[in-house]
Design a protein around this motif. Structure first.
Motif, PDB file in Angstrom:
ATOM      1  N   GLU A  57     -17.272  -4.939  -9.208  1.00  0.00           N
ATOM      2  CA  GLU A  57     -16.049  -5.555  -8.700  1.00  0.00           C
ATOM      3  C   GLU A  57     -15.485  -4.758  -7.531  1.00  0.00           C
ATOM      4  OE1 GLU A  57     -13.118  -8.357  -8.266  1.00  0.00           O
ATOM      5  OE2 GLU A  57     -14.950  -8.438  -9.498  1.00  0.00           O
ATOM      6  N   ALA A  58     -15.608  -3.439  -7.614  1.00  0.00           N
ATOM      7  CA  ALA A  58     -15.128  -2.590  -6.521  1.00  0.00           C
ATOM      8  C   ALA A  58     -15.916  -2.853  -5.248  1.00  0.00           C
ATOM      9  CB  ALA A  58     -15.246  -1.119  -6.915  1.00  0.00           C
ATOM     10  N   VAL A  60     -17.454  -5.636  -4.470  1.00  0.00           N
ATOM     11  CA  VAL A  60     -17.076  -6.973  -3.989  1.00  0.00           C
ATOM     12  C   VAL A  60     -15.743  -6.907  -3.254  1.00  0.00           C
ATOM     13  CG1 VAL A  60     -16.375  -9.293  -4.692  1.00  0.00           C
ATOM     14  CG2 VAL A  60     -18.389  -8.225  -5.738  1.00  0.00           C
ATOM     15  N   ARG A  61     -14.782  -6.214  -3.849  1.00  0.00           N
ATOM     16  CA  ARG A  61     -13.457  -6.103  -3.230  1.00  0.00           C
ATOM     17  C   ARG A  61     -13.527  -5.335  -1.911  1.00  0.00           C
ATOM     18  NH1 ARG A  61      -9.214  -7.745  -6.257  1.00  0.00           N
ATOM     19  NH2 ARG A  61      -9.599  -8.136  -8.488  1.00  0.00           N
ATOM     20  N   GLN A  64     -14.750  -7.649   0.696  1.00  0.00           N
ATOM     21  CA  GLN A  64     -13.701  -8.601   1.079  1.00  0.00           C
ATOM     22  C   GLN A  64     -12.625  -7.946   1.944  1.00  0.00           C
ATOM     23  OE1 GLN A  64     -12.514  -9.792  -2.874  1.00  0.00           O
ATOM     24  NE2 GLN A  64     -13.968 -11.505  -2.958  1.00  0.00           N
ATOM     25  N   LYS A  65     -12.387  -6.655   1.707  1.00  0.00           N
ATOM     26  CA  LYS A  65     -11.325  -5.959   2.429  1.00  0.00           C
ATOM     27  C   LYS A  65     -11.845  -5.099   3.580  1.00  0.00           C
ATOM     28  CE  LYS A  65      -8.412  -5.459  -1.706  1.00  0.00           C
ATOM     29  NZ  LYS A  65      -7.724  -4.472  -2.588  1.00  0.00           N
ATOM     30  N   ILE A  82     -10.664   2.140  -4.319  1.00  0.00           N
ATOM     31  CA  ILE A  82     -10.736   0.751  -4.778  1.00  0.00           C
ATOM     32  C   ILE A  82     -11.278   0.706  -6.206  1.00  0.00           C
ATOM     33  CG2 ILE A  82     -11.919  -1.468  -4.432  1.00  0.00           C
ATOM     34  CD1 ILE A  82     -11.786  -0.944  -1.427  1.00  0.00           C
ATOM     35  N   GLU A  86      -9.340  -0.633  -9.583  1.00  0.00           N
ATOM     36  CA  GLU A  86      -9.928  -1.682 -10.424  1.00  0.00           C
ATOM     37  C   GLU A  86     -10.021  -1.208 -11.872  1.00  0.00           C
ATOM     38  OE1 GLU A  86     -11.616  -5.048 -11.950  1.00  0.00           O
ATOM     39  OE2 GLU A  86     -10.547  -4.742 -10.057  1.00  0.00           O
TER      40      GLU A  86
END
Length: 210
Positions: A57-58, A60-61, A64-65, A82, A86
């Motif tokens: 998830e980190a 992916v984030r 995105q960022k 990040i 999370e």
């Protein structure tokens, strides 16, 4: 050929390329940091499956960022921050642990030796190779209160500097220094007697901070 071209690029060049549409470069960008992010997540989640989920998830984030990354700190520092956010969010959602107040002092009932642990990494490498010793250290670190474990992992495991650690945790530099000092003292109190027992004939070698 593509791997060779990617490996020739600097981190900044890969980020620029990803933002320009070369998204296939993202794996090359995060590859050197995958283990660090996973280990940081594991230190919080205590469960391999959850740690893997947090790490994924980190990443992916972070993708995105990525356009918000300003290179004011190292990419690895930004990525770890990040992952930590999370992990904290997931723990809050799961209500697995009670989050301690950032200003909460150590338990006054706990007696901590005033002696300073100069550097926990002074434990000889041959000792760290022994599974028994590795488990003792891992368990001791896991049992540190959250606010001290965070600083210890970032400073003494990930080897971020004081400024980077302060930025990741949104703390002042003096607070980072105090928490690292307390974390090392707690580890010393916990580990010193146990490491003595693992090799009672070599006290000085096993306890270089004495």
């Amino acid at each position: 050929m593509m791997e060779s071209q990617a490996s020739d690029r600097t981190e900044a060049e890969m980020i620029a390329g990803i933002l320009a549409g070369e998204t296939q470069l993202y794996h090359d960008l995060i590859r050197p940091h995958e283990r660090s992010v996973y280990l940081m997540a594991l230190s919080y989640m205590k469960n391999e499956a959850d740690a893997e989920d947090v790490a994924q998830e980190a990443f992916v984030r972070a993708f995105q960022k990525l356009s918000s990354f300003r290179a004011e700190s190292k990419f690895s520092t930004w990525l770890i921050s990040i992952a930590l956010n999370e992990a904290r969010s997931r723990l809050r959602r799961q209500s697995v642990i009670s989050m301690e107040s950032l200003d909460e002092p150590p338990d006054k009932n706990k007696t901590i030796s005033p002696a300073l642990l100069r550097d926990w990494r002074e434990i000889p490498s041959e000792a760290l190779e022994r599974e028994e010793v590795r488990k003792l250290i891992q368990q001791a670190v896991e049992e540190l209160p959250d606010i001290y474990r965070q600083v210890f992992l970032l400073r003494d495991v990930e080897e971020l500097n004081i400024n980077e650690t302060a930025k990741v945790l949104n703390l002042s530099i003096p607070n980072v220094k105090v928490r690292l000092h307390r974390a090392r003292m707690m580890l010393q109190k916990r580990l010193a007697p146990q490491l003595k027992r693992t090799n009672p004939s070599s006290k000085r070698r096993w306890l270089p901070w004495e």
